[in-house]
Motif scaffolding. Structure first.
Motif, PDB file in Angstrom:
ATOM      1  N   GLU A 353       0.835  -1.203   0.000  1.00  0.00           N
ATOM      2  CA  GLU A 353       0.000   0.000   0.000  1.00  0.00           C
ATOM      3  C   GLU A 353       0.872   1.256   0.000  1.00  0.00           C
ATOM      4  OE1 GLU A 353      -4.004  -1.590   2.334  1.00  0.00           O
ATOM      5  OE2 GLU A 353      -2.276  -0.890   3.474  1.00  0.00           O
ATOM      6  N   LYS A 354       1.964   1.217   0.751  1.00  0.00           N
ATOM      7  CA  LYS A 354       2.874   2.365   0.751  1.00  0.00           C
ATOM      8  C   LYS A 354       3.492   2.572  -0.630  1.00  0.00           C
ATOM      9  CE  LYS A 354       4.124   1.893   5.643  1.00  0.00           C
ATOM     10  NZ  LYS A 354       5.196   1.568   6.597  1.00  0.00           N
ATOM     11  N   GLU A 355       3.908   1.482  -1.266  1.00  0.00           N
ATOM     12  CA  GLU A 355       4.499   1.607  -2.599  1.00  0.00           C
ATOM     13  C   GLU A 355       3.479   2.104  -3.610  1.00  0.00           C
ATOM     14  OE1 GLU A 355       6.142  -2.138  -3.599  1.00  0.00           O
ATOM     15  OE2 GLU A 355       7.777  -2.027  -2.122  1.00  0.00           O
ATOM     16  N   ASP A 356       2.223   1.663  -3.448  1.00  0.00           N
ATOM     17  CA  ASP A 356       1.175   2.115  -4.364  1.00  0.00           C
ATOM     18  C   ASP A 356       0.951   3.616  -4.235  1.00  0.00           C
ATOM     19  OD1 ASP A 356      -0.909   1.857  -6.265  1.00  0.00           O
ATOM     20  OD2 ASP A 356      -2.369   1.866  -4.630  1.00  0.00           O
ATOM     21  N   ILE A 357       0.904   4.117  -2.977  1.00  0.00           N
ATOM     22  CA  ILE A 357       0.726   5.567  -2.773  1.00  0.00           C
ATOM     23  C   ILE A 357       1.951   6.316  -3.269  1.00  0.00           C
ATOM     24  CG2 ILE A 357       0.456   7.373  -1.033  1.00  0.00           C
ATOM     25  CD1 ILE A 357      -1.176   5.488   0.618  1.00  0.00           C
ATOM     26  N   ALA A 358       3.153   5.774  -2.987  1.00  0.00           N
ATOM     27  CA  ALA A 358       4.386   6.456  -3.394  1.00  0.00           C
ATOM     28  C   ALA A 358       4.472   6.599  -4.906  1.00  0.00           C
ATOM     29  CB  ALA A 358       5.592   5.690  -2.856  1.00  0.00           C
ATOM     30  N   SER A 359       3.957   5.624  -5.631  1.00  0.00           N
ATOM     31  CA  SER A 359       4.022   5.699  -7.093  1.00  0.00           C
ATOM     32  C   SER A 359       3.127   6.800  -7.650  1.00  0.00           C
ATOM     33  CB  SER A 359       3.620   4.347  -7.695  1.00  0.00           C
ATOM     34  OG  SER A 359       2.273   4.032  -7.350  1.00  0.00           O
ATOM     35  N   ASN A 360       2.150   7.246  -6.866  1.00  0.00           N
ATOM     36  CA  ASN A 360       1.244   8.303  -7.317  1.00  0.00           C
ATOM     37  C   ASN A 360       1.592   9.678  -6.741  1.00  0.00           C
ATOM     38  OD1 ASN A 360      -1.247   6.916  -8.827  1.00  0.00           O
ATOM     39  ND2 ASN A 360      -0.642   5.581  -7.131  1.00  0.00           N
ATOM     40  N   MET A 361       2.678   9.756  -5.976  1.00  0.00           N
ATOM     41  CA  MET A 361       3.072  11.035  -5.389  1.00  0.00           C
ATOM     42  C   MET A 361       3.710  11.939  -6.448  1.00  0.00           C
ATOM     43  SD  MET A 361       4.576   9.573  -1.767  1.00  0.00           S
ATOM     44  CE  MET A 361       5.067  11.152  -1.105  1.00  0.00           C
ATOM     45  N   ILE A 362       3.491  13.233  -6.297  1.00  0.00           N
ATOM     46  CA  ILE A 362       3.994  14.232  -7.255  1.00  0.00           C
ATOM     47  C   ILE A 362       5.055  15.079  -6.561  1.00  0.00           C
ATOM     48  CG2 ILE A 362       3.376  16.155  -8.749  1.00  0.00           C
ATOM     49  CD1 ILE A 362       0.503  15.041  -8.749  1.00  0.00           C
ATOM     50  N   ARG A 363       6.203  15.254  -7.173  1.00  0.00           N
ATOM     51  CA  ARG A 363       7.304  16.044  -6.613  1.00  0.00           C
ATOM     52  C   ARG A 363       7.138  17.506  -7.006  1.00  0.00           C
ATOM     53  NH1 ARG A 363      12.452  17.911  -7.798  1.00  0.00           N
ATOM     54  NH2 ARG A 363      14.020  17.618  -6.149  1.00  0.00           N
ATOM     55  N   LEU A 364       7.163  18.404  -5.973  1.00  0.00           N
ATOM     56  CA  LEU A 364       6.972  19.838  -6.208  1.00  0.00           C
ATOM     57  C   LEU A 364       8.111  20.611  -5.555  1.00  0.00           C
ATOM     58  CD1 LEU A 364       3.153  20.108  -5.377  1.00  0.00           C
ATOM     59  CD2 LEU A 364       4.192  19.908  -7.641  1.00  0.00           C
ATOM     60  N   PRO A 365       8.974  21.281  -6.312  1.00  0.00           N
ATOM     61  CA  PRO A 365      10.031  22.119  -5.720  1.00  0.00           C
ATOM     62  C   PRO A 365       9.537  23.559  -5.498  1.00  0.00           C
ATOM     63  CG  PRO A 365      10.390  21.902  -8.067  1.00  0.00           C
ATOM     64  CD  PRO A 365       9.138  21.131  -7.764  1.00  0.00           C
ATOM     65  N   PHE A 366      10.055  24.203  -4.443  1.00  0.00           N
ATOM     66  CA  PHE A 366       9.712  25.594  -4.143  1.00  0.00           C
ATOM     67  C   PHE A 366      10.979  26.352  -3.784  1.00  0.00           C
ATOM     68  CE2 PHE A 366       5.868  23.197  -3.308  1.00  0.00           C
ATOM     69  CZ  PHE A 366       4.874  23.990  -3.856  1.00  0.00           C
ATOM     70  N   ARG A 367      11.011  27.620  -4.190  1.00  0.00           N
ATOM     71  CA  ARG A 367      12.160  28.477  -3.890  1.00  0.00           C
ATOM     72  C   ARG A 367      12.050  29.043  -2.474  1.00  0.00           C
ATOM     73  NH1 ARG A 367      10.413  30.164  -8.851  1.00  0.00           N
ATOM     74  NH2 ARG A 367       9.515  32.027  -7.900  1.00  0.00           N
ATOM     75  N   LYS A 368      13.167  29.515  -1.955  1.00  0.00           N
ATOM     76  CA  LYS A 368      13.193  30.136  -0.636  1.00  0.00           C
ATOM     77  C   LYS A 368      12.300  31.377  -0.624  1.00  0.00           C
ATOM     78  CE  LYS A 368      16.301  32.340   2.699  1.00  0.00           C
ATOM     79  NZ  LYS A 368      17.708  32.712   3.012  1.00  0.00           N
ATOM     80  N   GLY A 369      11.431  31.484   0.387  1.00  0.00           N
ATOM     81  CA  GLY A 369      10.521  32.616   0.537  1.00  0.00           C
ATOM     82  C   GLY A 369       9.219  32.465  -0.216  1.00  0.00           C
ATOM     83  N   GLU A 370       9.064  31.422  -1.009  1.00  0.00           N
ATOM     84  CA  GLU A 370       7.846  31.238  -1.800  1.00  0.00           C
ATOM     85  C   GLU A 370       6.707  30.727  -0.916  1.00  0.00           C
ATOM     86  OE1 GLU A 370       6.441  28.992  -5.939  1.00  0.00           O
ATOM     87  OE2 GLU A 370       8.512  28.844  -5.206  1.00  0.00           O
ATOM     88  N   ILE A 371       5.493  31.239  -1.162  1.00  0.00           N
ATOM     89  CA  ILE A 371       4.308  30.783  -0.451  1.00  0.00           C
ATOM     90  C   ILE A 371       3.825  29.487  -1.089  1.00  0.00           C
ATOM     91  CG2 ILE A 371       1.940  31.302   0.238  1.00  0.00           C
ATOM     92  CD1 ILE A 371       3.976  32.973   1.680  1.00  0.00           C
ATOM     93  N   ILE A 372       3.822  28.419  -0.311  1.00  0.00           N
ATOM     94  CA  ILE A 372       3.394  27.118  -0.823  1.00  0.00           C
ATOM     95  C   ILE A 372       1.873  27.009  -0.811  1.00  0.00           C
ATOM     96  CG2 ILE A 372       3.571  24.624  -0.482  1.00  0.00           C
ATOM     97  CD1 ILE A 372       6.271  25.132   0.902  1.00  0.00           C
ATOM     98  N   ALA A 373       1.259  27.486   0.258  1.00  0.00           N
ATOM     99  CA  ALA A 373      -0.210  27.462   0.372  1.00  0.00           C
ATOM    100  C   ALA A 373      -0.644  28.686   1.152  1.00  0.00           C
ATOM    101  CB  ALA A 373      -0.686  26.191   1.063  1.00  0.00           C
ATOM    102  N   HIS A 374      -1.726  29.316   0.738  1.00  0.00           N
ATOM    103  CA  HIS A 374      -2.212  30.522   1.379  1.00  0.00           C
ATOM    104  C   HIS A 374      -3.241  30.189   2.457  1.00  0.00           C
ATOM    105  CE1 HIS A 374      -0.315  33.544  -1.248  1.00  0.00           C
ATOM    106  NE2 HIS A 374      -0.463  32.636  -2.212  1.00  0.00           N
TER     107      HIS A 374
END
Length: 498
Positions: A353-374
């Motif tokens: 189950e962990k591998e199944d979820i991991a295969s659907n995870m999306i990688r998102l990079p953010f810069r320093k100081g960037e707002i990830i979520a408001h």
């Protein structure tokens, strides 16, 4: 009857009754005792002068024996009454820097001198004895007594010196030469009592305390500095390791932000690069919790940065070539799977189950100081921090409030994913950050297959909500939602069976 009323002793008995009544009517405090003593002393002085009995003059021998005895008794009480007035004044007004407990020993010393002086005046003006002879005789007695009580007197005078110098106060946390340490709970004539971190009472004689080197870790303020040593294997340049250790300090919630924590390279050899992390906490009792958190953060940031911990200093490391065939070594799990295994939220899932979820995870990079979520937006994915440091912050009527900091392995967005609720703060990247995103639909599929996980989610979400509300309301948490109520809401939100 009239002779009784004009008799000095009868009038004195009336004063005693008046003194007792005043003591009952006036409040039980230093001020109340001072007022009662002043009234009694003034009335007794007026009584003595009314009957022609000056308390500071010797009798001329014209009185009979009964009068001499009664006059001597009244004079003695007059001197003691004056001493009581002075002693009450000392208790009321002789306070060192508005700390009465710290000035208690000095008050006792002054009060003792007052009563000794009153006793000498009684000897001189009532009993007609030469004070000089008595002092000389008592000096010999004092020498003998002093030799017999040398240890006790050493403690007493050391206590007086400590209270006048004031290297410590009640409530301070101190450490002595022999690693004896604790919080000061009481100081008296003979000893100082400490309460250790193991809740044991330590009694230190004042003479021993006066000769020891005292480290007052509560001065000049309650904050306390500490250090933590970390050894890393030299697999990367020291600058990359230094950046990881700075992130450790940056992501800590248990240490003070001011003064700023620091990290320095304290050693370098072929086996390890040694770092020293310096930090401050608000109170010496919080050092243990801060070190525990920092050890956890060191492990997480080292894993996230691809670094390795070094072996113990001086240990001999032996590697046997060919002991294990590289072809038969198990493949290390992917980054996403390792990340999920470090999160207690997914501890109940199976490896598949962990591998199944991991295969659907999306990688998102953010810069320093960037707002990830408001703030006040509902996230539709569970966001897991892969690397870097994230802050939960908001601005309330122009005041900046930081609710928490997140490190690798922490996650956010669970309110929107699990309950459809809004975020209570902005989520900002304090360093370059990598986030792994789990879509809500994939998480919902896992919950439908394993509905019991909703109970664990309810417990976890309830604890996090209460902690964030406590910080948001300056340490005044509300009751918040009960875990069972949250699990019911999660089941209803995902249409799970009971």
């Amino acid at each position: 009857m009239s002779d009784v009323l004009v008799d000095p002793l009868a009038q004195f008995l009336a004063l005693v009754v008046f003194r007792a009544a005043a003591r009952v009517l006036l409040p039980d405090s230093d001020l109340g005792r001072l007022i009662a003593n002043i009234l009694f002393f003034a009335a007794l002085t007026a009584l003595l002068f009314y009957h022609g009995i000056p308390p500071y003059l010797l009798e001329d021998g014209s009185f009979d024996v009964s009068d001499v005895i009664s006059h001597g008794l009244l004079k003695t009480i007059w001197w003691l009454g004056g001493a009581m007035v002075l002693a009450s004044s000392v208790r009321m007004f002789l306070i060192i820097e508005r700390k009465p407990r710290e000035g208690r020993l000095l008050q006792d010393l002054v009060v003792a001198l007052i009563y000794v002086s009153a006793a000498l005046c009684v000897v001189a003006y009532v009993f007609r004895l030469p004070v000089g002879t008595i002092i000389a005789t008592s000096g010999v007695f004092a020498i003998v007594l002093g030799l017999a009580l040398q240890s006790t007197l050493n403690d007493v005078f050391s206590g007086i010196a400590l209270n006048l110098g004031r290297p410590l106060s009640v409530g301070d946390w101190i450490q002595l030469d022999d690693n004896v340490q604790g919080r000061v709970v009481e100081t008296n004539w003979r000893s100082t009592q400490l309460l250790s971190s193991t809740n044991d009472l330590i009694v230190v004689p004042n003479s021993v305390l006066a000769k020891s080197r005292i480290t007052n870790v509560s001065g000049p303020d309650a904050s306390h500095g500490a250090t933590l040593k970390v050894r890393l294997a030299p697999t990367r340049p020291p600058s990359a390791m230094l950046d990881a250790m700075e992130k450790v300090l940056l992501s800590s919630n248990a240490i003070l932000k001011t003064p700023a924590p620091s990290v320095t390279i304290s050693g370098l050899d072929k086996d390890a690069v040694e770092f020293e992390l310096g930090f401050h906490v608000s109170d010496v009792t919080r050092v243990g919790n801060a070190r525990n958190e920092l050890f956890d953060l060191v492990y997480r940031h080292v894993e996230a940065s691809g670094l390795q911990m070094s072996g113990t200093e001086g240990a001999i490391q032996v590697s046997i070539d060919g002991a294990v065939n590289n072809e038969h070594r198990p493949k290390p799990p992917t980054t996403a799977v390792r990340l999920m295994e470090s999160i207690s939220l997914f501890a109940g899932l199976t490896d598949s189950e962990k591998e199944d979820i991991a295969s659907n995870m999306i990688r998102l990079p953010f810069r320093k100081g960037e707002i990830i979520a408001h703030r006040e937006t509902a996230l539709t994915s569970l966001m897991i921090v892969r690397s870097g440091v994230v802050a939960l912050e908001e601005t309330d009527e122009g005041t900046y409030i930081e609710l928490a900091r997140l490190a690798p392995g922490d996650f956010f967005g669970e309110r929107g994913v699990l309950l459809g609720a809004l975020e209570i703060a902005d989520v900002r990247a304090l360093t370059p950050v990598v986030i792994y995103e789990i879509p809500k639909q994939r998480l919902a599929a896992v919950l439908r297959e394993r509905p019991a996980i909703a109970e664990e989610l309810g417990l976890l979400l309830s604890a996090r909500t209460k902690a964030e509300e406590a910080l948001h309301r300056n340490g005044n948490p509300e009751t918040g939602a009960h875990p069972s109520a949250l699990s019911v809401r999660i089941r209803q939100f995902f249409h799970l069976s009971s």
